[in-house]
Design an enzyme around this catalytic site. Structure first.
Site, PDB file in Angstrom:
ATOM      1  N   TYR A  79     -35.352 -36.525  -2.113  1.00  0.00           N
ATOM      2  CA  TYR A  79     -35.685 -35.718  -0.762  1.00  0.00           C
ATOM      3  C   TYR A  79     -34.454 -36.074   0.273  1.00  0.00           C
ATOM      4  CZ  TYR A  79     -40.418 -34.873  -2.733  1.00  0.00           C
ATOM      5  OH  TYR A  79     -41.571 -34.479  -3.454  1.00  0.00           O
ATOM      6  N   ASN A 114     -37.360 -20.703  -2.288  1.00  0.00           N
ATOM      7  CA  ASN A 114     -36.100 -21.769  -1.450  1.00  0.00           C
ATOM      8  C   ASN A 114     -37.252 -22.459  -0.469  1.00  0.00           C
ATOM      9  OD1 ASN A 114     -34.077 -20.887  -2.920  1.00  0.00           O
ATOM     10  ND2 ASN A 114     -33.356 -19.602  -1.424  1.00  0.00           N
ATOM     11  N   HIS A 131     -42.429 -21.959  -3.658  1.00  0.00           N
ATOM     12  CA  HIS A 131     -42.024 -23.506  -3.862  1.00  0.00           C
ATOM     13  C   HIS A 131     -42.267 -24.680  -2.834  1.00  0.00           C
ATOM     14  CE1 HIS A 131     -40.081 -22.533  -7.825  1.00  0.00           C
ATOM     15  NE2 HIS A 131     -41.160 -22.366  -8.222  1.00  0.00           N
ATOM     16  N   CYS A 161     -49.362 -41.838   5.288  1.00  0.00           N
ATOM     17  CA  CYS A 161     -50.367 -40.941   5.918  1.00  0.00           C
ATOM     18  C   CYS A 161     -50.913 -41.822   7.047  1.00  0.00           C
ATOM     19  CB  CYS A 161     -51.391 -40.464   4.919  1.00  0.00           C
ATOM     20  SG  CYS A 161     -52.765 -39.571   5.476  1.00  0.00           S
ATOM     21  N   CYS A 164     -54.894 -42.111   5.875  1.00  0.00           N
ATOM     22  CA  CYS A 164     -55.523 -42.827   4.618  1.00  0.00           C
ATOM     23  C   CYS A 164     -54.382 -43.748   4.380  1.00  0.00           C
ATOM     24  CB  CYS A 164     -55.874 -41.936   3.891  1.00  0.00           C
ATOM     25  SG  CYS A 164     -54.543 -40.865   2.973  1.00  0.00           S
ATOM     26  N   GLY A 199     -29.638 -14.671  -6.732  1.00  0.00           N
ATOM     27  CA  GLY A 199     -29.440 -16.103  -7.183  1.00  0.00           C
ATOM     28  C   GLY A 199     -30.319 -17.061  -7.480  1.00  0.00           C
ATOM     29  N   THR A 200     -30.998 -16.773  -8.582  1.00  0.00           N
ATOM     30  CA  THR A 200     -31.900 -17.617  -9.340  1.00  0.00           C
ATOM     31  C   THR A 200     -31.587 -17.616 -10.792  1.00  0.00           C
ATOM     32  OG1 THR A 200     -34.180 -18.058 -10.042  1.00  0.00           O
ATOM     33  CG2 THR A 200     -33.727 -15.514  -9.596  1.00  0.00           C
ATOM     34  N   ASN A 225     -26.017 -11.865  -8.987  1.00  0.00           N
ATOM     35  CA  ASN A 225     -25.884 -13.519  -9.433  1.00  0.00           C
ATOM     36  C   ASN A 225     -24.376 -13.487  -9.706  1.00  0.00           C
ATOM     37  OD1 ASN A 225     -25.863 -15.910 -10.755  1.00  0.00           O
ATOM     38  ND2 ASN A 225     -28.210 -15.739 -10.788  1.00  0.00           N
TER      39      ASN A 225
HETATM   40  C1  BJW Z   1     -25.549 -17.361  -7.131  1.00  0.00           C
HETATM   41  C2  BJW Z   1     -24.604 -17.790  -5.991  1.00  0.00           C
HETATM   42  C3  BJW Z   1     -24.139 -17.073  -5.186  1.00  0.00           C
HETATM   43  C4  BJW Z   1     -25.067 -19.524  -7.476  1.00  0.00           C
HETATM   44  N1  BJW Z   1     -24.492 -15.639  -5.239  1.00  0.00           N
HETATM   45  N2  BJW Z   1     -25.639 -16.127  -7.071  1.00  0.00           N
HETATM   46  C5  BJW Z   1     -42.337 -25.396 -20.841  1.00  0.00           C
HETATM   47  C6  BJW Z   1     -42.004 -24.117 -20.868  1.00  0.00           C
HETATM   48  C7  BJW Z   1     -42.419 -23.427 -19.831  1.00  0.00           C
HETATM   49  C8  BJW Z   1     -42.943 -23.631 -18.692  1.00  0.00           C
HETATM   50  C9  BJW Z   1     -43.025 -25.113 -18.386  1.00  0.00           C
HETATM   51  C10 BJW Z   1     -42.640 -25.880 -19.446  1.00  0.00           C
HETATM   52  N3  BJW Z   1     -42.886 -27.502 -19.369  1.00  0.00           N
HETATM   53  C11 BJW Z   1     -43.387 -27.384 -17.792  1.00  0.00           C
HETATM   54  C12 BJW Z   1     -43.346 -26.058 -17.630  1.00  0.00           C
HETATM   55  C13 BJW Z   1     -43.625 -25.419 -16.125  1.00  0.00           C
HETATM   56  C14 BJW Z   1     -42.649 -25.947 -15.145  1.00  0.00           C
HETATM   57  C15 BJW Z   1     -41.281 -25.244 -15.427  1.00  0.00           C
HETATM   58  O1  BJW Z   1     -40.994 -24.018 -15.497  1.00  0.00           O
HETATM   59  N4  BJW Z   1     -40.303 -25.943 -16.170  1.00  0.00           N
HETATM   60  C16 BJW Z   1     -39.202 -25.422 -16.644  1.00  0.00           C
HETATM   61  C17 BJW Z   1     -37.948 -26.524 -16.369  1.00  0.00           C
HETATM   62  C18 BJW Z   1     -39.212 -25.206 -18.184  1.00  0.00           C
HETATM   63  N5  BJW Z   1     -42.905 -25.230 -13.703  1.00  0.00           N
HETATM   64  C19 BJW Z   1     -43.803 -25.973 -13.081  1.00  0.00           C
HETATM   65  O2  BJW Z   1     -44.212 -27.199 -13.118  1.00  0.00           O
HETATM   66  C20 BJW Z   1     -44.080 -25.232 -11.784  1.00  0.00           C
HETATM   67  N6  BJW Z   1     -45.780 -25.300 -11.706  1.00  0.00           N
HETATM   68  C21 BJW Z   1     -46.468 -24.846 -12.604  1.00  0.00           C
HETATM   69  O3  BJW Z   1     -46.075 -24.307 -13.650  1.00  0.00           O
HETATM   70  O4  BJW Z   1     -47.595 -25.042 -12.335  1.00  0.00           O
HETATM   71  C22 BJW Z   1     -48.826 -24.861 -13.209  1.00  0.00           C
HETATM   72  C23 BJW Z   1     -48.880 -26.319 -13.948  1.00  0.00           C
HETATM   73  C24 BJW Z   1     -49.701 -27.189 -13.398  1.00  0.00           C
HETATM   74  C25 BJW Z   1     -49.955 -28.371 -14.199  1.00  0.00           C
HETATM   75  C26 BJW Z   1     -48.899 -28.850 -14.974  1.00  0.00           C
HETATM   76  C27 BJW Z   1     -48.088 -27.900 -15.570  1.00  0.00           C
HETATM   77  C28 BJW Z   1     -48.093 -26.585 -15.070  1.00  0.00           C
HETATM   78  C29 BJW Z   1     -43.689 -25.871 -10.584  1.00  0.00           C
HETATM   79  C30 BJW Z   1     -42.169 -25.624 -10.492  1.00  0.00           C
HETATM   80  C31 BJW Z   1     -41.673 -26.489  -9.190  1.00  0.00           C
HETATM   81  C32 BJW Z   1     -40.104 -26.201  -9.137  1.00  0.00           C
HETATM   82  N7  BJW Z   1     -39.613 -27.210  -8.244  1.00  0.00           N
HETATM   83  C33 BJW Z   1     -38.252 -27.252  -7.769  1.00  0.00           C
HETATM   84  C34 BJW Z   1     -38.027 -28.167  -6.688  1.00  0.00           C
HETATM   85  C35 BJW Z   1     -38.200 -29.592  -6.875  1.00  0.00           C
HETATM   86  C36 BJW Z   1     -37.870 -30.647  -5.949  1.00  0.00           C
HETATM   87  C37 BJW Z   1     -37.300 -30.502  -4.742  1.00  0.00           C
HETATM   88  O5  BJW Z   1     -36.286 -29.620  -4.487  1.00  0.00           O
HETATM   89  O6  BJW Z   1     -37.359 -31.423  -3.988  1.00  0.00           O
HETATM   90  O7  BJW Z   1     -37.884 -25.784  -7.024  1.00  0.00           O
HETATM   91  S1  BJW Z   1     -37.203 -27.262  -9.058  1.00  0.00           S
HETATM   92  C38 BJW Z   1     -35.996 -26.019  -8.651  1.00  0.00           C
HETATM   93  O8  BJW Z   1     -35.820 -24.935  -9.525  1.00  0.00           O
HETATM   94  C39 BJW Z   1     -36.366 -25.678  -7.245  1.00  0.00           C
HETATM   95  C40 BJW Z   1     -35.986 -24.129  -7.203  1.00  0.00           C
HETATM   96  O9  BJW Z   1     -36.954 -23.427  -6.517  1.00  0.00           O
HETATM   97  C41 BJW Z   1     -36.211 -23.863  -8.747  1.00  0.00           C
HETATM   98  C42 BJW Z   1     -35.645 -22.729  -9.417  1.00  0.00           C
HETATM   99  O10 BJW Z   1     -34.217 -22.755  -9.204  1.00  0.00           O
HETATM  100  P1  BJW Z   1     -33.342 -21.778  -8.764  1.00  0.00           P
HETATM  101  O11 BJW Z   1     -33.794 -21.366  -7.424  1.00  0.00           O
HETATM  102  O12 BJW Z   1     -33.130 -20.482  -9.763  1.00  0.00           O
HETATM  103  O13 BJW Z   1     -31.970 -22.327  -8.953  1.00  0.00           O
HETATM  104  P2  BJW Z   1     -30.659 -22.482  -9.866  1.00  0.00           P
HETATM  105  O14 BJW Z   1     -30.006 -23.539  -9.695  1.00  0.00           O
HETATM  106  O15 BJW Z   1     -31.402 -22.804 -11.330  1.00  0.00           O
HETATM  107  O16 BJW Z   1     -29.876 -21.283 -10.175  1.00  0.00           O
HETATM  108  C43 BJW Z   1     -29.236 -20.851  -8.991  1.00  0.00           C
HETATM  109  C44 BJW Z   1     -28.620 -19.475  -9.374  1.00  0.00           C
HETATM  110  O17 BJW Z   1     -27.817 -18.946  -8.449  1.00  0.00           O
HETATM  111  C45 BJW Z   1     -27.773 -19.379 -10.687  1.00  0.00           C
HETATM  112  O18 BJW Z   1     -28.193 -18.543 -11.441  1.00  0.00           O
HETATM  113  C46 BJW Z   1     -26.232 -19.407 -10.090  1.00  0.00           C
HETATM  114  O19 BJW Z   1     -25.449 -18.563 -11.082  1.00  0.00           O
HETATM  115  C47 BJW Z   1     -26.562 -18.334  -8.946  1.00  0.00           C
HETATM  116  N8  BJW Z   1     -25.859 -18.420  -7.850  1.00  0.00           N
HETATM  117  N9  BJW Z   1     -24.258 -19.306  -6.282  1.00  0.00           N
HETATM  118  C48 BJW Z   1     -25.494 -15.293  -6.058  1.00  0.00           C
HETATM  119  N10 BJW Z   1     -23.197 -17.112  -4.033  1.00  0.00           N
HETATM  120 ZN    ZN Z   2     -53.725 -39.095   3.887  1.00  0.00          ZN
END
Ligand code: BJW
Ligand code: ZN
Length: 252
Positions: A79, A114, A131, A161, A164, A199-200, A225
């Site tokens: 963080y 984001n 997110h 906290c 708590c 951008g994802t 992208n």
């Molecule tokens: C450009 C550019 C420019 C660059 N112009 N483009 C197995 C199978 C399927 C699912 C799962 C599994 N095991 C677990 C899961 C679920 C899991 C998951 O999906 N995991 C996968 C890794 C497989 N998901 C979760 O856990 C989610 N919750 C959920 O499913 O709840 C149900 C559940 C409950 C209880 C138990 C289990 C499930 C929650 C997901 C939370 C994601 N959090 C994060 C931040 C973490 C911490 C932090 O920051 O402090 O969110 S992870 C990170 O990835 C962040 C982002 O929002 C997220 C997505 O990433 P994003 O935005 O796509 O970024 P990049 O870097 O991947 O891509 C950037 C893109 O931009 C690239 O393509 C570049 O080419 C492009 N680019 N410059 C245009 N100038």
């Molecule tokens: Zn608390």
């Protein structure tokens, strides 16, 4: 002047840009879905790219709910790094292009993965932060939420906290946590006939499924992208290049 290409799945005109603009203009329920790539040109690295956060912090070791519960100080290392890169960052032309579309009544909402708040800073009004966001801290035990303060980032302590005593966590969704506002996203997606996907990498679920849902409902998907993703072959239009360039040109 660089040339940015658009790949068109079903070309029916010589100019892919014109064809894409015409299709988008005809849409009645257009939406945008954004990821970290839209903020790269604002100076915030993405997650999975060469300078991404995951190069320094293995997600399984730092970014899961399980890790936070067991070793909150470890999640806070990540963080702090995130907080540092977010400081003072400003929206870029891609954020402003989306704000302009909404202002002109050509976009219903931005669904964003984001946490950086740059869409709101650019002037977007309806922003669905699935997110979470980094402006608040939350207590997982008693549910208390309070604004983030600068001193919260001071190492090595983990803020506690006030009510708590449990360790506080930035209001950012970790792996294994439920994503937010899906009750708002569901109906928006259901009626969406044009989705700008910007951008994802589309690798994180359930958000990665949203474009497929729109395609399944007969809607159009426009991808912006710098590189190919798992979505590229499914998208109706794929704009290759930095979105700070391609998106304003598309919107113009
Ligand atoms: C450009 C550019 C420019 C660059 N112009 N483009 C197995 C199978 C399927 C699912 C799962 C599994 N095991 C677990 C899961 C679920 C899991 C998951 O999906 N995991 C996968 C890794 C497989 N998901 C979760 O856990 C989610 N919750 C959920 O499913 O709840 C149900 C559940 C409950 C209880 C138990 C289990 C499930 C929650 C997901 C939370 C994601 N959090 C994060 C931040 C973490 C911490 C932090 O920051 O402090 O969110 S992870 C990170 O990835 C962040 C982002 O929002 C997220 C997505 O990433 P994003 O935005 O796509 O970024 P990049 O870097 O991947 O891509 C950037 C893109 O931009 C690239 O393509 C570049 O080419 C492009 N680019 N410059 C245009 N100038
Ligand atoms: Zn608390």
């Amino acid at each position: 002047m660089p040339v940015y290409n658009v790949r068109v799945k079903k070309p029916h005109s010589a100019d892919g840009w014109q064809q894409a603009r015409a299709e988008f203009r005809a849409a009645r329920r257009p939406l945008a879905l954004t990821g970290a790539g839209i903020s790269v040109e604002s100076g915030i690295p993405d997650f999975r790219g060469d300078h991404g956060l995951w190069r320094r912090f293995e997600p399984e070791q730092y970014a899961t709910l399980e890790v936070f519960r067991r070793e909150p100080h470890k999640a806070w290392e990540m963080y702090r790094a995130l907080g540092e890169v977010l400081q003072g960052k400003q929206p870029n032309p891609a954020h402003r292009a989306l704000a302009r579309l909404e202002r002109e009544g050509r976009l219903q909402a931005v669904i964003t993965q984001n946490i950086d708040g740059l869409h709101q800073l650019a002037g977007s009004r309806r922003v669905v932060e699935v997110h979470g966001e980094y402006r608040h801290l939350q207590c997982l035990r008693c549910g208390r939420m309070r604004p983030l303060r600068e001193e919260d980032y001071a190492p090595p302590a983990v803020p506690a906290c006030h009510d708590c005593g449990a360790p506080l966590k930035p209001n950012v969704v970790l792996f294994g946590e439920w994503v937010r506002h899906m009750d708002e996203v569901g109906p928006l997606l259901e009626s969406c006939d044009a989705l700008l996907v910007i951008g994802t990498s589309a690798e994180v679920y359930p958000v990665a499924d949203l474009p497929r849902q729109v395609i399944g409902n007969g809607g159009r998907v426009f991808e912006f992208n710098v590189e190919e993703t798992t979505l590229t072959s499914l998208a109706d239009y794929s704009f290759r290049g930095p979105c700070g360039r391609t998106l304003p040109r598309f919107v113009a």
